[in-house]
Design a protein around this motif. Sequence first.
Motif, PDB file in Angstrom:
ATOM      1  N   LEU A   1      -1.271   2.045   1.911  1.00 54.18           N
ATOM      2  CA  LEU A   1      -2.586   1.654   2.418  1.00 54.18           C
ATOM      3  C   LEU A   1      -3.700   2.276   1.577  1.00 54.18           C
ATOM      4  O   LEU A   1      -4.705   1.618   1.269  1.00 54.18           O
ATOM      5  N   LEU A   2      -3.515   3.542   1.171  1.00 50.36           N
ATOM      6  CA  LEU A   2      -4.525   4.209   0.348  1.00 50.36           C
ATOM      7  C   LEU A   2      -4.602   3.570  -1.034  1.00 50.36           C
ATOM      8  O   LEU A   2      -5.699   3.344  -1.574  1.00 50.36           O
ATOM      9  N   ASP A   3      -3.449   3.279  -1.618  1.00 49.56           N
ATOM     10  CA  ASP A   3      -3.426   2.568  -2.910  1.00 49.56           C
ATOM     11  C   ASP A   3      -4.176   1.242  -2.817  1.00 49.56           C
ATOM     12  O   ASP A   3      -5.014   0.909  -3.661  1.00 49.56           O
ATOM     13  N   SER A   4      -3.848   0.473  -1.792  1.00 52.04           N
ATOM     14  CA  SER A   4      -4.459  -0.847  -1.632  1.00 52.04           C
ATOM     15  C   SER A   4      -5.963  -0.734  -1.425  1.00 52.04           C
ATOM     16  O   SER A   4      -6.736  -1.553  -1.929  1.00 52.04           O
ATOM     17  N   ALA A   5      -6.371   0.294  -0.671  1.00 50.94           N
ATOM     18  CA  ALA A   5      -7.795   0.481  -0.430  1.00 50.94           C
ATOM     19  C   ALA A   5      -8.534   0.804  -1.725  1.00 50.94           C
ATOM     20  O   ALA A   5      -9.640   0.300  -1.974  1.00 50.94           O
ATOM     21  N   TRP A   6      -7.920   1.639  -2.583  1.00 54.98           N
ATOM     22  CA  TRP A   6      -8.567   1.949  -3.862  1.00 54.98           C
ATOM     23  C   TRP A   6      -8.666   0.702  -4.736  1.00 54.98           C
ATOM     24  O   TRP A   6      -9.703   0.440  -5.349  1.00 54.98           O
ATOM     25  N   LEU A   7      -7.596  -0.064  -4.789  1.00 55.20           N
ATOM     26  CA  LEU A   7      -7.587  -1.256  -5.645  1.00 55.20           C
ATOM     27  C   LEU A   7      -8.557  -2.323  -5.136  1.00 55.20           C
ATOM     28  O   LEU A   7      -8.976  -3.187  -5.908  1.00 55.20           O
ATOM     29  N   GLY A   8      -8.914  -2.270  -3.850  1.00 48.54           N
ATOM     30  CA  GLY A   8      -9.901  -3.199  -3.306  1.00 48.54           C
ATOM     31  C   GLY A   8     -11.169  -2.498  -2.852  1.00 48.54           C
ATOM     32  O   GLY A   8     -11.816  -2.928  -1.891  1.00 48.54           O
ATOM     33  N   LEU A   9     -11.527  -1.424  -3.571  1.00 55.26           N
ATOM     34  CA  LEU A   9     -12.631  -0.566  -3.135  1.00 55.26           C
ATOM     35  C   LEU A   9     -13.950  -1.320  -3.011  1.00 55.26           C
ATOM     36  O   LEU A   9     -14.743  -1.056  -2.097  1.00 55.26           O
ATOM     37  N   ASP A  10     -14.196  -2.258  -3.910  1.00 55.04           N
ATOM     38  CA  ASP A  10     -15.479  -2.953  -3.907  1.00 55.04           C
ATOM     39  C   ASP A  10     -15.654  -3.860  -2.697  1.00 55.04           C
ATOM     40  O   ASP A  10     -16.768  -4.314  -2.413  1.00 55.04           O
ATOM     41  N   ARG A  11     -14.594  -4.117  -1.949  1.00 54.93           N
ATOM     42  CA  ARG A  11     -14.680  -4.979  -0.763  1.00 54.93           C
ATOM     43  C   ARG A  11     -14.795  -4.200   0.533  1.00 54.93           C
ATOM     44  O   ARG A  11     -14.863  -4.783   1.612  1.00 54.93           O
TER      45      ARG A  11
END
Length: 463
Positions: A233-243
């Motif tokens: 979840l943390l990885d995914s959040a970083w990769l979609g940080l701009d959203r």
Amino acid sequence: MLLSHGGESARTAGPGSRWTVEQVLALAPDEASREAGSRLGSARPWSATGRTGGGTLWGLCDGSGGTPYRTAVDTDGPAYTCSCPSRKFPCKHALGLLLLWASGDPALGRGGAAPDWAEEWLEGRRGRAAVPAVGGHASGPAGPEAARRRAERRAERITGGAQELEQRLADLVRGGLAAADRPEYGQWEETAARMVDAQAPGLAGRVRELGSIPASGPGWPVRLLEECALLHLLDSAWLGLDRLPGPLAATVRTRVGLTVPAEGPPVRDRWLVLAQYDIPDGKIVTRRVWLYGRESGRTALLLSFGAAGRSPGPALPVGVTIDAEVTFYPGGGRLRAELGERFGTPVAATAPPPGGTTADAAAAYGRALLDDPWLDAWPATLREVIPVPSGDGWQLVDASDGSALPLSSPAVSRPGLWKLVALSGGGPVTVFGESGHRGFDPLAAWCPESVDDMGAGATVALL
């Protein structure tokens, strides 16, 4: 006092701003340099040390030869020079000098002008920076533009690390969790080292925690899967940080390991010191201090770090009230804060903070998870609870409605539990602690007999 990582982010704070220990260690080129630098992070091997207000550090470090190594650091770059033969950059002596500075050691006081050898190196740096490149442009970026480019480069490295970590998590799940408890399964430390290389120490720390789960007892595959899911979840959040919305994006940056500065106007209040305890983690000791503001009703968490066996600061006596300003950091919950100016002297604590039931504490933790899904615990004050044995552990039972919270495993194994039981004597007490998915961890307690007619009472620290 933020949990912060990464030397590059510290450089955006301005010349002379002191870095944290973790920010220094994140600069190490490898684990061996990190450990060697930590051993040099005390005053013992150093002499003729000094610093300027502009962010230049220097000193002589004893080595294997008869002549000490000349070491200097320009924190505004950062840039390093050392007379040692090491080809690593920065070398262990530069890391040790930075750790000496980060820990606030008085041996590294302001020494006025730099020695000739350090000043000669600084002049050479200034001269190279002033030489224009072809076309009349400066040879390198400066000021805010340089900070922006460094931040972009670091973000790219973290993104690469997050993508690699996603692949490794997918391989783990595809191959089955049962293999993770084999003695030859050494993926965790290698993966953590890759996250350090990617300048994402927050990810590295969570990966290292995965390595300890297979030895944590029965039911470890379930716990490992839960932690892998949170890391995904943390990885995914970083990769979609701009959203992400602003507060959640700030939380993700902090969890990954980026420095997020305190912001907003300071809050002046009479802060009750609820608890203070240290957590050793290898070469770093983390100090956690919990405060409660009498007028604002806010709870604040101060975090500080020490290296090479040093005790972090500040040290605040539990049970006193200080008149001080604190500035909060952005992110989920806005609990972490930086202690600012203090006024007057500490005074004896008054009544405990207002509290609620065990059900209130569980609900508050659930709401906090909406802002920070990676939150392990949330502060809570429980009124009129009784410590009661329960199976192999203990629980706090609400005297009014019979609801209960189990104590976490660390709490059950600590001598502080018996302080709490003795203070209660089978009757209700008020307890402050951290409530989370592992249970409730009591940190301080008050009993009715300790509170006088004016509401003043003694705080019993349980750590």
